[in-house]
Scaffold this active site. Structure first.
Site, mmCIF file in Angstrom:
data_model
loop_
_atom_site.group_PDB
_atom_site.id
_atom_site.type_symbol
_atom_site.label_atom_id
_atom_site.label_comp_id
_atom_site.label_asym_id
_atom_site.label_seq_id
_atom_site.Cartn_x
_atom_site.Cartn_y
_atom_site.Cartn_z
ATOM 1 N N GLU A 1 47.074 11.800 1.203
ATOM 2 C CA GLU A 1 47.768 12.933 0.588
ATOM 3 C C GLU A 1 47.871 14.110 1.537
ATOM 4 O O GLU A 1 48.899 14.795 1.595
ATOM 5 C CB GLU A 1 47.039 13.357 -0.705
ATOM 6 C CG GLU A 1 47.019 12.304 -1.795
ATOM 7 C CD GLU A 1 48.375 12.117 -2.471
ATOM 8 O OE1 GLU A 1 49.349 12.767 -2.054
ATOM 9 O OE2 GLU A 1 48.441 11.309 -3.420
ATOM 10 N N ASP B 1 53.209 1.003 -2.342
ATOM 11 C CA ASP B 1 54.614 1.385 -2.278
ATOM 12 C C ASP B 1 55.054 1.931 -0.922
ATOM 13 O O ASP B 1 55.971 1.403 -0.274
ATOM 14 C CB ASP B 1 54.940 2.384 -3.385
ATOM 15 C CG ASP B 1 53.928 3.533 -3.469
ATOM 16 O OD1 ASP B 1 52.921 3.516 -2.728
ATOM 17 O OD2 ASP B 1 54.133 4.442 -4.298
ATOM 18 N N GLU C 1 54.060 6.235 -16.963
ATOM 19 C CA GLU C 1 53.346 5.764 -15.782
ATOM 20 C C GLU C 1 53.319 4.241 -15.688
ATOM 21 O O GLU C 1 53.296 3.690 -14.597
ATOM 22 C CB GLU C 1 51.910 6.294 -15.773
ATOM 23 C CG GLU C 1 51.776 7.721 -15.287
ATOM 24 C CD GLU C 1 52.084 7.875 -13.803
ATOM 25 O OE1 GLU C 1 51.146 7.888 -12.977
ATOM 26 O OE2 GLU C 1 53.283 7.987 -13.475
ATOM 27 N N GLU D 1 60.251 9.832 -7.968
ATOM 28 C CA GLU D 1 60.751 8.581 -7.383
ATOM 29 C C GLU D 1 62.068 8.119 -7.995
ATOM 30 O O GLU D 1 62.952 7.618 -7.288
ATOM 31 C CB GLU D 1 59.689 7.482 -7.519
ATOM 32 C CG GLU D 1 58.503 7.628 -6.568
ATOM 33 C CD GLU D 1 57.496 8.661 -7.029
ATOM 34 O OE1 GLU D 1 56.605 9.029 -6.243
ATOM 35 O OE2 GLU D 1 57.580 9.121 -8.196
#
Length: 922
Positions: A124, A267, A361, A379
């Site tokens: 992150e 991902d 989610e 996204e």
């Protein structure tokens, strides 16, 4: 395509374009509304939270690491380095607000420091902070060249990025070169020596930012470290499937979790394989991506849906739901040029959004909610942007408009935008992640903007996974030689880099139209010949047709499960009927391999209120951490409420928890963190109550509390849904000294009714007890499997994800029963049972005697008329087959009072008894 069809397609294209055309005035209005949304959130952060990392929009104050109550691992994104401001710097440039951008850069230079004793997420921090600083530096340098803004700027943002990059480097000090998941900004790996696991995306989403840092500073070490990590990840892929797992050991390179998909945990690794080629120009990354992409489309793609599989057994689905993070995938497919499947998956996601207002989610194949949170993720909008860019289809403008209006209506609060705790209730959560400003609003603004509206030419940049801008010119600024080495299959690998994607010359509407109201429809061809259970895909029309020929139907239940029923009389031929029997048997064998679900059914928990003879027994669900409640391993104690209720900060009066079972609320921090705090206060057990008002085991999917990979919890914890907990709270309010027991459901009920679980009357009593607390719900099969065991095995088939055993008597005698049923369809009940006794000897006959004995003991009457119906004691919502239908294989329990006899033989109307669905096939 025939030449004559071309004019017709062209005409259809014009009609479609006219039908969904968005007027320019509306597009511009939406662009300005997006601008207002950004500034509403941005100013709320700057005025109420800065220099904190994030804004808490409901509290209207800042979230600081070590000050605000912790949320466990979620807080690893925080470093007290003004995260939201840094992450949103380049959005200010996209909006053309150069003056505010200049002021914000001054603030960052003045206030941001990384010399802090704080442990942060390497992943992150890299994508948000390092990426944000590098993008802002590049844009600041370009603006400086215009002579109007930032004339004073001397690369201070790059200096900050360089300092941060140096502080991240210790994370790469592993024997594999795969970085640790966390690092201390001041002390490196101090205190983290026992850290072992990281996710694939965490380790594989470093190369863009690290390579950019190397090429801007001239120091190759950053790029080299990231290259080495990518090399090792490539080498540990599964060689036969080319798939990646989700979690691995950074020291050994061994896989910890072998689930493979395109969503959470993996991902952006795939994303960076392709984007590393685009940014750096090294074809090795493209070759790798093609290998992975072909594998994903072969094993994970189910038409427009994407289901996780086992990387080492890719024909086996590893879970029955999809997560929201896979929504980036259509955008990545557009970058590759594979637009048609991108359109299809995006359409599937859009239908999920239309059904629930937001994309939850996680959701099931028929769009039921699995995890209800929506933290304002970008996204889906990212993929919408790339599809609009590639096709020019105004459909995607309307999709973006729908998303924008939902955000405005349901998430806008006076102090910014609040995440949605559950899409079903739309209750807010005190959370506004930095990516809302960095990505969500950025993509919305770019969708509604023409190229001429934007101050930068986006075609000159690669957008990182955090939507930060890195210039393609970095490929020319390469002071480092390629780090690739030791490829044992390099020649083979490069042939994939020359594989061509499908043509983009098609109408997006032609791909979307077949998917309207798709639910379970998704085209994907299956194998020829007899359909094996391991190849079955519930959304493949060819497979559905084959199942219909075998007399097998698939029903989608209201709770999102899939039920398989075989009706022999509906089979196309005797050969097809036999193939259907084999298919159902194979389904049972596959279920044996699903260790997780089997474990869950065994570990079903219960909360008993009062003594061993108490009538109040609540069904609870287990944790994947801490000691297992099984057999005699129970916790018996008084109960007390936690303060604060969510147990995400310091406990008030910690002495009151000693030797007590503590009731805590879900939310704000991880389950494991809550239990650890109460464990440290000497509690002996924890009951965590759901925070979604109205949730109950009768309407909400099975829930199991996951851990965080640290095995230091020594007290058990169970989970109660919200409505289920009201009984407990009411009892406690009436009697604060009440004694409660946490234990295994089977063990607690056996104590109440006796331990001889093979006696049918005992099982009957247990079923009626369950009927009081679990009426006609989709947990019955899990509950009954747990309590009754394999000998009496009721029946639901949920392909690839749930327990789907076939009763051994059915398997053993399938052919005999089949022949018998065909010869006695018109027989009365007595002759049928006589023939059954003769054909199958005593085994099933004894079972039938027990069935009939139970029915008589309940004063139930046997209805002889073939038109008879189920009495009022039976769940009238159950679908009952006609007289001639013979249901084979596993069937859904229609309620505890009806399930006892739906075990070996099921549902022939002449034998329906008032409390049970009975005999002719199961």
């Amino acid at each position: 395509m025939p030449r004559a069809a071309a004019p017709l397609l062209a005409l259809l294209a014009l009609v479609a374009a006219h039908d969904n055309h968005m007027p320019n005035e509306e597009r511009l209005s939406l662009r300005e509304e997006t601008r207002d949304m950004f500034y509403h959130a941005y100013h709320a952060y700057m005025e109420n939270a800065y220099p904190a990392d994030e804004l808490m929009p409901l509290s209207c104050k800042g979230r600081y690491r070590g000050v605000t109550p912790t949320r466990g691992d979620m807080d690893d994104v925080l470093g007290n380095f003004s995260l939201t401001l840094v992450d949103s710097l380049d959005t200010l440039v996209i909006l053309g607000d150069f003056s505010e951008f200049e002021d914000a850069v001054r603030l960052v230079i003045k206030d941001v420091s990384f010399d802090r004793d704080v442990i942060v997420s390497v992943f992150e921090t890299n994508i948000r902070m390092l990426g944000g600083l590098l993008s802002a530096h590049i844009l600041a340098s370009e603006l400086q060249g215009g002579g109007q803004f930032l004339t004073w700027y001397k690369g201070e943002l790059l200096d900050l990025a360089h300092d941060l990059g140096r502080r991240l480097l210790p994370a790469f000090n592993t024997s594999t070169g795969i970085p640790h998941s966390r690092v201390n900004l001041k002390h490196g790996l101090q205190g983290l020596q026992n850290s072992r696991e990281t996710c694939t995306a965490c380790a594989g989403t470093m190369i863009l930012e690290m390579a950019a840092l190397s090429r801007l500073t001239g120091e190759p070490i950053f790029e080299q470290k990231a290259h080495k990590a990518m090399d090792r990840l490539w080498k540990i892929r599964h060689r036969s499937s080319d798939l990646m797992g989700t979690v691995l050991n950074v020291h050994s390179g061994d896989w910890v979790r072998k689930d493979s998909g395109v969503g959470a945990g993996i991902d952006s690794y795939y994303e960076y394989c392709l984007k590393a080629y685009i940014l750096l120009g090294d074809e090795t990354y493209l070759a790798r991506f093609y290998r992975h992409y072909n594998a994903v489309m072969k094993y994970i793609s189910r038409g427009p849906m994407m289901f996780d599989v086992h990387m080492h057994r890719p024909d086996m689905q590893s879970r029955h739901f999809m997560d929201a993070l896979l929504a980036f995938w259509p955008g990545l497919q557009v970058l590759l040029g594979d637009v048609k499947p991108a359109v299809e998956t995006h359409e599937m996601l859009y239908q999920v959004m239309q059904r629930h207002t937001f994309i939850p989610e996680a959701f099931t194949a028929d769009f039921q909610v699995h995890w209800g949170q929506h933290p304002l993720r970008p996204e889906f909008l990212e993929s919408t942007y790339f599809l609009y860019l590639a096709t020019g289809d105004h459909h995607y403008l309307w999709v973006a408009r729908a998303a924008l209006k939902s955000l405005q209506k349901y998430t806008r609060v006076p102090c910014g935008y609040a995440a949605v705790n559950d899409v079903r209730t739309r209750i807010h959560e005190d959370r506004m992640d930095s990516y809302v400003l960095a990505e969500t609003f950025k993509y919305l603004y770019m969708i509604f903007s023409d190229d001429s509206d934007l101050p930068v030419n986006l075609q000159d940049y690669v957008l990182t996974t955090e939507a930060h801008l890195l210039p393609l010119s970095l490929a020319d600024n390469n002071n480092n030689s390629s780090y690739f080495s030791d490829f044992d299959d390099e020649d083979e690998m490069f042939q994939y880099s020359r594989t061509c994607s499908n043509s983009m010359d098609f109408l997006p509407e032609t791909a979307r139209r077949p998917l309207k109201n798709m639910m379970m429809e998704c085209p994907n061809s299956g194998p020829l010949g007899r359909l094996a259970a391991k190849h079955f895909k519930p959304c493949d029309p060819q497979h559905m047709h084959t199942l219909a020929d075998m007399g097998i139907s698939i029903l989608t239940l209201a709770d999102g499960r899939v039920q398989l029923l075989q009706t022999l009389s509906m089979a196309k031929s005797s050969r097809d009927a036999k193939d259907g029997l084999i298919f159902m048997r194979e389904m049972a064998e596959l279920s044996e391999q699903n260790a997780l679900v089997s474990d869950l059914s065994v570990r079903l928990c219960a909360v008993r209120l009062g003594s061993a003879q108490s009538e109040e027994i609540l069904v609870a669900f287990p944790a994947q951490f801490g000691p297992e409640l099984k057999g005699s391993n129970r916790i018996v104690s008084n109960v007390v409420h936690a303060k604060p209720a969510k147990v995400c900060g310091a406990l008030q009066d910690a002495s009151i928890y000693r030797e007590k079972i503590v009731i805590a609320e879900r939310g704000e921090c991880t389950f494991a963190d809550k239990v650890r705090r109460l464990q440290n206060a000497h509690a002996v057990g924890v009951i965590i109550v759901d925070n979604v008002v109205g949730s109950t085991h009768s309407t909400t999917p099975l829930f199991v509390m996951s851990g965080d990979g640290v095995n230091d919890v020594t007290i058990p914890a169970v989970f109660l849904f919200y409505d289920d907990s009201n009984t407990l709270k009411a009892k406690f309010a009436k009697n604060p000294n009440i004694i409660i027991t946490l234990g295994e459901a089977k063990s607690i009920l056996n104590e109440k009714y006796g331990e001889n679980s093979n006696e049918m009357h005992v099982k009957e009593e247990i079923l009626f007890e369950l009927e009081k607390s679990i009426p006609n719900n989709h947990f019955e099969n899990t509950v009954l499997n747990s309590l009754i065991g394999d000998q009496f095995d009721p029946k639901i088939i949920i392909p690839d994800s749930q327990n789907i055993k076939v009763n051994p008597l059915v398997v053993k005698h399938s052919q005999e029963i089949y022949s018998l049923l065909q010869s006695s369809a018109d027989s009365d009940n007595n002759s049928f049972i006589e023939k059954l006794e003769e054909a199958l000897h005593n085994e099933i006959f004894q079972f039938l005697n027990m069935v009939l004995a139970i029915s008589k003991s309940r004063d139930a009457s046997v209805k002889k008329d073939s038109s008879s119906t189920v009495s009022s004691d039976v769940d009238e919502s159950a679908d009952v087959e006609s007289d001639d239908d013979i249901i084979w294989g596993n069937v859904t329990a229609y309620g505890p009072s009806t399930v006892a006899c739906c075990l070996v033989l099921e549902c022939w109307k002449p034998l329906m008894i008032s409390m049970v669905l009975l005999v002719t096939a199961n």
